[in-house]
Scaffold this motif. Structure first.
Motif, PDB file in Angstrom:
ATOM      1  N   ILE A 330       0.843  -1.196   0.000  1.00  0.00           N
ATOM      2  CA  ILE A 330       0.000   0.000   0.000  1.00  0.00           C
ATOM      3  C   ILE A 330       0.880   1.249   0.000  1.00  0.00           C
ATOM      4  CG2 ILE A 330      -1.676   1.296   1.374  1.00  0.00           C
ATOM      5  CD1 ILE A 330      -2.943  -1.075   0.144  1.00  0.00           C
ATOM      6  N   ALA A 333       2.298   1.607  -3.425  1.00  0.00           N
ATOM      7  CA  ALA A 333       1.289   2.089  -4.367  1.00  0.00           C
ATOM      8  C   ALA A 333       1.162   3.597  -4.258  1.00  0.00           C
ATOM      9  CB  ALA A 333      -0.052   1.414  -4.089  1.00  0.00           C
ATOM     10  N   ALA A 334       1.083   4.103  -3.040  1.00  0.00           N
ATOM     11  CA  ALA A 334       0.895   5.536  -2.857  1.00  0.00           C
ATOM     12  C   ALA A 334       2.134   6.300  -3.311  1.00  0.00           C
ATOM     13  CB  ALA A 334       0.580   5.838  -1.396  1.00  0.00           C
ATOM     14  N   LEU A 335       3.314   5.813  -2.911  1.00  0.00           N
ATOM     15  CA  LEU A 335       4.541   6.487  -3.340  1.00  0.00           C
ATOM     16  C   LEU A 335       4.669   6.433  -4.854  1.00  0.00           C
ATOM     17  CD1 LEU A 335       7.059   5.190  -0.646  1.00  0.00           C
ATOM     18  CD2 LEU A 335       6.086   7.475  -0.821  1.00  0.00           C
ATOM     19  N   VAL A 337       2.428   6.587  -7.151  1.00  0.00           N
ATOM     20  CA  VAL A 337       1.674   7.593  -7.915  1.00  0.00           C
ATOM     21  C   VAL A 337       2.097   9.003  -7.509  1.00  0.00           C
ATOM     22  CG1 VAL A 337      -0.331   6.173  -8.352  1.00  0.00           C
ATOM     23  CG2 VAL A 337      -0.278   7.594  -6.319  1.00  0.00           C
ATOM     24  N   GLY A 338       3.167   9.097  -6.732  1.00  0.00           N
ATOM     25  CA  GLY A 338       3.708  10.414  -6.439  1.00  0.00           C
ATOM     26  C   GLY A 338       3.171  11.056  -5.185  1.00  0.00           C
ATOM     27  N   ALA A 339       2.667  10.236  -4.250  1.00  0.00           N
ATOM     28  CA  ALA A 339       2.247  10.807  -2.972  1.00  0.00           C
ATOM     29  C   ALA A 339       3.493  11.052  -2.131  1.00  0.00           C
ATOM     30  CB  ALA A 339       1.309   9.855  -2.249  1.00  0.00           C
ATOM     31  N   SER A 340       3.450  12.112  -1.315  1.00  0.00           N
ATOM     32  CA  SER A 340       4.589  12.345  -0.435  1.00  0.00           C
ATOM     33  C   SER A 340       4.493  11.370   0.728  1.00  0.00           C
ATOM     34  CB  SER A 340       4.586  13.775   0.080  1.00  0.00           C
ATOM     35  OG  SER A 340       3.503  13.950   0.958  1.00  0.00           O
ATOM     36  N   LYS A 341       5.574  11.299   1.493  1.00  0.00           N
ATOM     37  CA  LYS A 341       5.606  10.399   2.648  1.00  0.00           C
ATOM     38  C   LYS A 341       4.410  10.654   3.580  1.00  0.00           C
ATOM     39  CE  LYS A 341       8.063   7.408   4.811  1.00  0.00           C
ATOM     40  NZ  LYS A 341       8.907   6.327   4.422  1.00  0.00           N
ATOM     41  N   GLN A 343       1.550  12.205   2.880  1.00  0.00           N
ATOM     42  CA  GLN A 343       0.272  11.836   2.255  1.00  0.00           C
ATOM     43  C   GLN A 343       0.079  10.333   2.311  1.00  0.00           C
ATOM     44  OE1 GLN A 343       1.021  13.751  -1.513  1.00  0.00           O
ATOM     45  NE2 GLN A 343      -0.508  15.323  -1.117  1.00  0.00           N
ATOM     46  N   THR A 344       1.155   9.603   2.054  1.00  0.00           N
ATOM     47  CA  THR A 344       1.071   8.148   2.126  1.00  0.00           C
ATOM     48  C   THR A 344       0.593   7.709   3.503  1.00  0.00           C
ATOM     49  OG1 THR A 344       2.910   8.012   0.601  1.00  0.00           O
ATOM     50  CG2 THR A 344       2.382   6.030   1.830  1.00  0.00           C
ATOM     51  N   HIS A 347      -3.145   9.373   4.235  1.00  0.00           N
ATOM     52  CA  HIS A 347      -4.244   8.955   3.360  1.00  0.00           C
ATOM     53  C   HIS A 347      -4.443   7.447   3.373  1.00  0.00           C
ATOM     54  CE1 HIS A 347      -3.671  12.817   0.740  1.00  0.00           C
ATOM     55  NE2 HIS A 347      -4.127  13.063   1.957  1.00  0.00           N
ATOM     56  N   HIS A 348      -3.369   6.710   3.555  1.00  0.00           N
ATOM     57  CA  HIS A 348      -3.486   5.268   3.333  1.00  0.00           C
ATOM     58  C   HIS A 348      -3.106   4.418   4.543  1.00  0.00           C
ATOM     59  CE1 HIS A 348      -4.297   6.100  -0.807  1.00  0.00           C
ATOM     60  NE2 HIS A 348      -3.245   6.870  -0.859  1.00  0.00           N
ATOM     61  N   LEU A 352      -5.798   2.503   7.533  1.00  0.00           N
ATOM     62  CA  LEU A 352      -5.781   1.045   7.618  1.00  0.00           C
ATOM     63  C   LEU A 352      -5.351   0.584   9.004  1.00  0.00           C
ATOM     64  CD1 LEU A 352      -4.307   0.090   4.158  1.00  0.00           C
ATOM     65  CD2 LEU A 352      -6.620  -0.246   4.972  1.00  0.00           C
TER      66      LEU A 352
ATOM     67  N   VAL B  93       9.067  13.002  -5.110  1.00  0.00           N
ATOM     68  CA  VAL B  93       7.617  12.993  -5.256  1.00  0.00           C
ATOM     69  C   VAL B  93       7.219  13.514  -6.637  1.00  0.00           C
ATOM     70  CG1 VAL B  93       5.536  14.101  -4.403  1.00  0.00           C
ATOM     71  CG2 VAL B  93       7.174  13.136  -2.797  1.00  0.00           C
ATOM     72  N   ASN B 107      -1.967  -3.966  -6.248  1.00  0.00           N
ATOM     73  CA  ASN B 107      -2.099  -3.373  -4.913  1.00  0.00           C
ATOM     74  C   ASN B 107      -3.032  -2.165  -4.926  1.00  0.00           C
ATOM     75  OD1 ASN B 107      -0.423  -1.781  -6.395  1.00  0.00           O
ATOM     76  ND2 ASN B 107       1.164  -1.567  -4.853  1.00  0.00           N
ATOM     77  N   ILE B 123      -4.036  14.453  -5.652  1.00  0.00           N
ATOM     78  CA  ILE B 123      -2.912  14.977  -4.875  1.00  0.00           C
ATOM     79  C   ILE B 123      -2.000  15.839  -5.729  1.00  0.00           C
ATOM     80  CG2 ILE B 123      -2.898  13.145  -3.125  1.00  0.00           C
ATOM     81  CD1 ILE B 123      -0.541  11.906  -4.575  1.00  0.00           C
TER      82      ILE B 123
END
Lengths: 451, 264
Positions: A330, A333-335, A337-341, A343-344, A347-348, A352, B93, B107, B123
């Protein structure tokens, strides 16, 4: 080459039927059965112990919720309560509980005579002793709150003394009364007649949950009001202090902190802190918050700070475990798509991990709720019979007790009537814990998501 | 030295990514040794090689996913359109928005199908309003050949889809941020043959819009979908050439052994 392989394979023995258990299988099955028996035995023993414990507590404690009381008409004589007839609050307050006590005793005797109940040789003073010592105080408060009652005749329901209550509950018998300077067999016989006449009844006693603690001489009036409020205040403070600090610390340590010797030391120390005996936190709180920072002793604020220190390591460990349980895919996946640490994480990962964090927090709170030792050291075992103010009026600084401390202090009092109250307090404490665990389960179910 | 720079800028005209002398260490383990690769725009480049040969490691260098591994140390130069992605000024990023990634195991986020795809655009502030976001989601799902299957259940959780659908959802999610390069780390290894065929078809479509880099264990897959193939062995880039040439006339004996099934 072929020879080596041939010798590697064990020689085939005589053919054995799979319908017949061979010795080795029998041995293995036996040890498996034995292991199952051990497990079953362990569970049976623990269930048995749990059952015995709960049974004893409920047997001893459920009576605390019921209390004997006397009901009779009382004429609030204007001459006795307000000599000058001007209803001046200061003068009304001049009449002490002794004055009200005399009034109550006279009213009870008058009522008994009117009903034609034989006093059976019990002196007037001993008839008065059937009424709880708290009765006059309650009546006085009632009159001071509403001076218009003076001159009226009211149907008063007042607590009976704990010995009479004990007699109805079977704790006090004729034999024990003979040895007891507080009650005589004659008084008990009179009590029987009072019960028959419907003057003395046993009913559910809401005062056990609402009234403050009472002195050794009047266990019948002792309640958990202050302890419940104190525990609720502390739970609230512990929650708002531990949850943000604990979660922030865990997120930082788990997701952001570099892995080096310094974070290793922090990690080891958090685990060590979780194992520190709780009374040590009490000593720390005494030194730090009361002696050094000068916070008021016995206050829920100090209690909550101590419990926060004690709970934090547990919550941090639980939170980190649930953060670690979030699959790394997870985060990838977030990283990816370019999410920052951050945000990861927010948001995710955090959503969970939320069920685990909440469960850990609530279980930590439950431990804190049942904690006694550190609170003894910061003075929460003191006799407190006034309610703390509402939170916004500085109630967190007012002295209060807590449920487990109340259990402890009642259990250590000499009057056997406090034993049932102590068990009753344990029932209330258990009810709180059951509710909190239920909330933990519900939250976990609600937030649980598959991934 | 000066000449080399000129050379590099020339290369960037048709090369999306230029890697020179890339070395990766995991602690004391030298995982990747001196790799030079040029990734061409609007082409599929496949990385093949036995397990542990460094192909995934190299792929993860291209969008700096190795940054998340504390012990990893990357040296050498990787240029994305002439800009060094390991320059201290580069924010990983921002880089990852340009270089998207699809992972080995599907995933999807445990959120709705819509939110899965919309997350990246959200984002990165790519949509000004709901309608624009809806459009991005639809185009991305169409681009991933998933729209027709999920258009009626966009609010259902992405984790409820089948494995192949999940992987295409992940591709849609990666496509939604309009990357310039799409990295795929064994995207079909967890899929059945039918889903694999769908994803392969999709990769072929995606080639028209970005350059795709795919790591695969299946040589048939590399042969089917890629135009360029790089063969890695024990941390070395053994051979990098047009896919046809790699599979018909490999120059290096190790490549030949691998594609004929003798090593790996």
């Amino acid at each position: 080459m072929t020879d080596a392989i041939a010798t590697g394979i064990p020689a085939a023995g005589p053919r054995r039927s799979i319908l017949i258990e061979d010795a080795l299988t029998r041995k293995r099955n036996r040890s498996e059965r034995r292991f199952k028996m051990y497990g079953l035995g362990a569970i049976t023993i623990s269930l048995l112990v749990l059952f015995v414990m709960l049974f004893t507590i409920f047997r001893d404690g459920y009576t605390a919720f019921f209390q004997a009381s006397l009901t009779f008409p009382v004429t609030l004589d204007a001459e006795a309560l307000d000599e000058n007839g001007n209803r001046d609050p200061a003068e009304l307050a001049g009449v002490t509980t002794i004055g009200y006590g005399n009034l109550l005793r006279a009213a009870l005797i008058q009522h008994l005579n009117a009903e034609g109940i034989d006093l059976g040789g019990v002196s007037e003073a001993d008839v008065g002793a059937l009424i709880s010592r708290d009765g006059p105080a309650q009546l006085r408060d009632q009159v001071l709150a509403d001076p218009d009652l003076i001159g009226q005749t009211i149907e008063l329901q007042t607590l009976a003394t704990s010995r009479l209550d004990g007699y109805l509950k079977g704790r006090v018998t004729m034999e024990t009364a003979l040895l007891d300077s507080n009650i005589s067999p004659e008084q008990l016989q009179l009590a029987d007649r009072l019960s028959e006449a419907g003057i003395m009844t046993t009913a559910f006693n809401p005062g056990f949950l609402t009234l403050p603690d009472a002195s050794d001489q009047r266990p019948e009036a002792a309640g958990l009001g202050v302890a419940i409020i104190g525990s609720l205040y502390m739970m609230f403070l512990v929650l708002i202090m531990t949850l943000p600090i604990g979660v922030a610390a865990s997120i930082y340590l788990e997701e952001f902190a570099p892995k080096n010797w310094f974070t290793d030391i922090i990690e080891v120390n958090i685990s060590n802190l979780a194992a520190v005996p709780s009374i040590v936190f009490g000593i720390l709180g005494l030194a730090l918050f009361i002696n050094f920072a000068g916070m008021p002793a016995s206050s829920t604020l100090v209690g909550a700070l101590v419990l926060t220190l004690m709970t934090l390591p547990t919550i941090i460990i639980a939170t980190r475990a649930s953060l670690r349980a979030v699959p790394p895919s997870i985060r990838d996946a977030a990283l990816g798509v370019g999410a920052s640490k951050m945000q990861t994480v927010f948001h995710h990962v955090l959503p969970l991990a939320m069920p685990g964090i909440l469960t850990g927090t609530i279980l930590g709170l439950a431990t804190a709720l049942g904690e006694t030792a550190p609170l003894l050291l910061i003075g929460m075992v003191a006799f407190v019979n006034s309610y703390p103010a509402p939170p916004l009026d500085g109630g967190f600084l007012d002295p209060a007790t807590a449920l487990p401390v109340q259990v402890y202090s009642w259990a250590s009092r000499s009057d056997p009537a406090f034993l049932e109250r102590s068990s009753g307090a344990i029932i209330v404490l258990l009810a709180f814990l059951v509710v909190m665990n239920a909330v933990a389960i519900i939250l976990r179910r609600r937030f649980e998501r598959r991934w | 030295m000066n000449d080399m720079r000129v050379d590099q800028t020339m290369m960037t005209t048709d090369n999306k990514i230029t890697a020179r002398g890339v070395q990766v260490h995991y602690g004391t383990n030298h995982a990747l040794k001196d790799v030079d690769v040029d990734i061409r725009d609007k082409m599929v480049t496949a990385f093949i090689g036995p397990s542990g040969c460094g192909k995934s490691t190299f792929l993860r260098c291209l969008n700096r996913m190795n940054d998340t591994v504390a012990s990893a140390r990357v040296t050498g130069k990787i240029l994305l359109e002439g800009e060094d992605i390991y320059d201290p000024k580069v924010d990983p990023v921002q880089l990852r928005a340009k270089v998207g990634m699809v992972f080995q195991k599907p995933n999807p986020f445990p959120k709705s199908i819509y939110d899965n795809v919309a997350y990246g655009p959200r984002i990165h502030g790519m949509a000004g309003n709901k309608a624009e976001l809806d459009e991005i989601v639809e185009t991305s799902l169409r681009g991933a050949a998933l729209w027709n299957e999920v258009k009626d259940r966009l609010t259902e959780p992405g984790t409820g889809l089948s494995g192949g659908q999940q992987q295409r959802l992940c591709i849609a999610r990666a496509v939604a941020t309009s990357p310039e390069v799409l990295l795929m780390d064994e995207p079909c290894s967890a899929l059945d043959p039918i889903a694999t065929a769908q994803v392969e078809e999709l990769i072929d479509d995606l080639r028209s819009r970005f350059s795709v880099v795919i790591v695969t264990h299946s040589m048939q897959q590399a042969a089917r979908v890629s135009q360029k193939t790089a063969f890695f062995h024990l941390g070395n880039l053994v051979e990098f050439n047009d896919t046809d040439k790699i599979f018909t006339s490999p120059q290096d004996p190790r490549t030949e052994s691998y594609i004929s099934g003798r090593i790996g």
